[in-house]
Design an enzyme around this catalytic site. Structure first.
Site, short mmCIF file in Angstrom:
data_model
loop_
_atom_site.label_atom_id
_atom_site.label_comp_id
_atom_site.label_asym_id
_atom_site.label_seq_id
_atom_site.Cartn_x
_atom_site.Cartn_y
_atom_site.Cartn_z
N HIS A 35 24.27 21.30 66.66
CA HIS A 35 24.19 20.11 65.72
C HIS A 35 22.97 19.80 65.23
O HIS A 35 22.23 19.20 65.79
CB HIS A 35 25.14 18.84 66.50
CG HIS A 35 25.39 17.75 65.70
ND1 HIS A 35 25.98 16.74 66.05
CD2 HIS A 35 25.13 17.55 64.43
CE1 HIS A 35 26.35 15.83 65.30
NE2 HIS A 35 25.73 16.23 64.11
N ARG A 74 21.41 17.29 63.46
CA ARG A 74 21.58 15.92 63.22
C ARG A 74 20.52 15.18 62.01
O ARG A 74 19.39 15.95 61.92
CB ARG A 74 21.21 15.05 64.39
CG ARG A 74 22.59 14.93 65.30
CD ARG A 74 22.46 14.24 66.45
NE ARG A 74 23.59 13.84 67.11
CZ ARG A 74 24.32 12.88 66.95
NH1 ARG A 74 24.18 11.83 66.23
NH2 ARG A 74 25.64 12.86 67.50
N GLU A 100 27.29 22.45 63.37
CA GLU A 100 27.75 21.41 63.65
C GLU A 100 27.12 20.24 62.45
O GLU A 100 25.93 20.20 62.63
CB GLU A 100 27.98 20.79 64.71
CG GLU A 100 28.75 19.53 64.96
CD GLU A 100 28.79 19.17 66.53
OE1 GLU A 100 28.73 20.22 67.45
OE2 GLU A 100 29.14 18.05 66.84
N ARG A 111 17.37 14.81 66.49
CA ARG A 111 17.05 14.30 67.72
C ARG A 111 16.91 15.32 68.76
O ARG A 111 16.34 15.42 69.86
CB ARG A 111 17.97 13.37 68.34
CG ARG A 111 19.22 13.74 68.70
CD ARG A 111 20.15 12.70 69.28
NE ARG A 111 20.34 11.71 68.72
CZ ARG A 111 21.63 10.92 68.80
NH1 ARG A 111 22.32 11.10 69.69
NH2 ARG A 111 21.95 9.81 68.15
N GLU A 121 38.89 21.46 64.06
CA GLU A 121 38.52 21.22 65.57
C GLU A 121 39.04 19.88 65.95
O GLU A 121 38.94 18.79 65.60
CB GLU A 121 37.15 21.28 65.86
CG GLU A 121 36.81 21.07 67.27
CD GLU A 121 35.46 21.61 67.76
OE1 GLU A 121 34.75 22.36 67.35
OE2 GLU A 121 35.05 20.66 68.81
N ASN A 170 27.90 25.21 73.07
CA ASN A 170 26.96 24.41 72.34
C ASN A 170 25.77 24.03 73.07
O ASN A 170 25.65 23.98 74.33
CB ASN A 170 27.73 23.02 72.19
CG ASN A 170 26.95 22.04 71.51
OD1 ASN A 170 25.64 21.63 71.86
ND2 ASN A 170 27.54 21.32 70.65
N THR A 208 28.84 12.66 69.46
CA THR A 208 29.68 12.49 68.30
C THR A 208 30.93 11.62 69.08
O THR A 208 31.60 12.03 70.01
CB THR A 208 30.28 13.80 67.81
OG1 THR A 208 29.10 14.48 67.57
CG2 THR A 208 31.39 13.53 66.72
N HIS A 240 22.27 20.39 74.39
CA HIS A 240 21.66 19.78 75.45
C HIS A 240 20.19 20.57 76.20
O HIS A 240 19.44 19.95 76.61
CB HIS A 240 22.64 19.45 76.49
CG HIS A 240 23.58 18.67 76.18
ND1 HIS A 240 23.23 17.20 75.92
CD2 HIS A 240 24.90 18.90 76.00
CE1 HIS A 240 24.61 16.94 75.77
NE2 HIS A 240 25.38 17.50 75.47
N1 PXP Z 1 32.64 19.57 69.26
C1 PXP Z 1 32.20 18.87 68.95
C2 PXP Z 1 32.45 18.37 67.52
C3 PXP Z 1 30.99 17.99 69.36
O1 PXP Z 1 30.42 17.02 68.69
C4 PXP Z 1 30.59 18.58 70.79
C5 PXP Z 1 29.32 17.67 71.26
O2 PXP Z 1 28.21 18.06 70.78
C6 PXP Z 1 31.41 19.30 71.30
C7 PXP Z 1 32.31 19.94 70.55
C8 PXP Z 1 31.07 19.89 72.66
O3 PXP Z 1 31.16 18.64 73.38
P1 PXP Z 1 30.69 18.80 74.87
O4 PXP Z 1 29.20 18.77 75.10
O5 PXP Z 1 31.45 17.46 75.70
O6 PXP Z 1 31.42 19.79 75.50
#
Ligand code: PXP
Length: 240
Positions: free
Chosen positions: A43, A45, A70, A49, A151, A7, A101, A10
């Site tokens: 994601h 959103r 996502e 953001r 998931e 993901n 989330t 960040h």
């Molecule tokens: N799965 C989902 C549905 C999420 O919303 C997120 C966070 O965006 C992740 C996985 C990944 O989570 P993390 O950033 O804590 O590894």
């Protein structure tokens, strides 16, 4: 074998702190792919953001692996996803004020609405995963809605402190995963997974894929910081 989805939200958050393109999330996605990521997750959103429409469009064009988008059930994001046709969408709940989330999508409560949207995606040839709490009722609802993957939310597992708490959360995830497998669904896991808790999870519950963001980007800061400082110091030293 368990696959890894990385993901990159960040990276977009850091980019957006200054505007412009640095660090470029698309670059991060390509580095992640080159380093073994099996898919890239981001994601989009409602408030945009971190990840933007431009990011998902470019990711759709350049990725060699698969894009998992996502998203919440917002009409404009559904429209973007149907046009983009990622390999898979992941339906999550979304609250404007949350940092990330916070819980699973309530597939049981939202079954009718979910069924309609899942139908649109499946007709368009897009896979659908629903992000749910480790709960059999939610697994059944995601299946009834026509999703092909769930998931399972590993946030509570990642917050476990004692051995008993770890075991309790793992048992809940395992029960939900077995129900999903019985129904023919694929099982992914995500949220709060890191370098310390991944092994225990996968030894007990060998899910098809884990999606990880924060821990990987956090580690990248420290595995990359030394070189970043050295490079800048070398530049300064060379001209002074
Ligand atoms: N799965 C989902 C549905 C999420 O919303 C997120 C966070 O965006 C992740 C996985 C990944 O989570 P993390 O950033 O804590 O590894």
């Amino acid at each position: 074998m368990t696959l890894l989805g990385v993901n990159i939200d960040h990276v977009a958050t850091i980019r957006n702190a200054r505007g412009g393109h640095e660090p470029e999330p698309i670059h991060a996605a390509l580095v992640a792919e080159a380093s073994g990521a099996d898919s890239i997750v981001c994601h989009l959103r409602e408030d945009r953001r971190h990840i933007t429409d431009r990011d998902v469009k470019l990711l759709g064009e350049v990725l060699n692996t698969a894009l998992q988008l996502e998203m919440a059930l917002h009409e404009d994001v559904i429209t973007v996803a149907l046009e983009l046709k990622p390999r898979e969408v992941m339906i999550v709940p979304e609250k404007r004020e949350e940092l990330t989330t916070e819980g699973g999508f309530d597939a049981a409560k939202e079954l009718d609405r979910l069924k309609v949207v899942v139908g649109k995606f499946r007709t368009a040839g897009i896979g659908v995963s629903v992000f749910i709490d480790a709960d059999m009722q939610q697994v059944d609802a995601a299946h009834k809605a026509g999703a092909d993957t769930v998931e399972i939310h590993t946030g509570p597992y990642s917050h476990a402190k004692t051995a008993a708490e770890y075991d309790e959360e793992l048992d809940r995830i395992e029960t939900a995963a077995h129900r999903a497998w019985e129904l023919g669904l694929d099982v992914h896991a995500g949220h709060g997974l890191n370098y310390h808790n991944i092994e225990r999870l996968l030894r007990q519950i060998p899910v098809e894929k884990v999606n990880i963001g924060h821990a990987i980007v956090s580690r990248a800061v420290f595995t990359g910081l030394e070189n970043a400082v050295r490079d800048m110091k070398a530049l300064i030293t060379a001209i002074s």
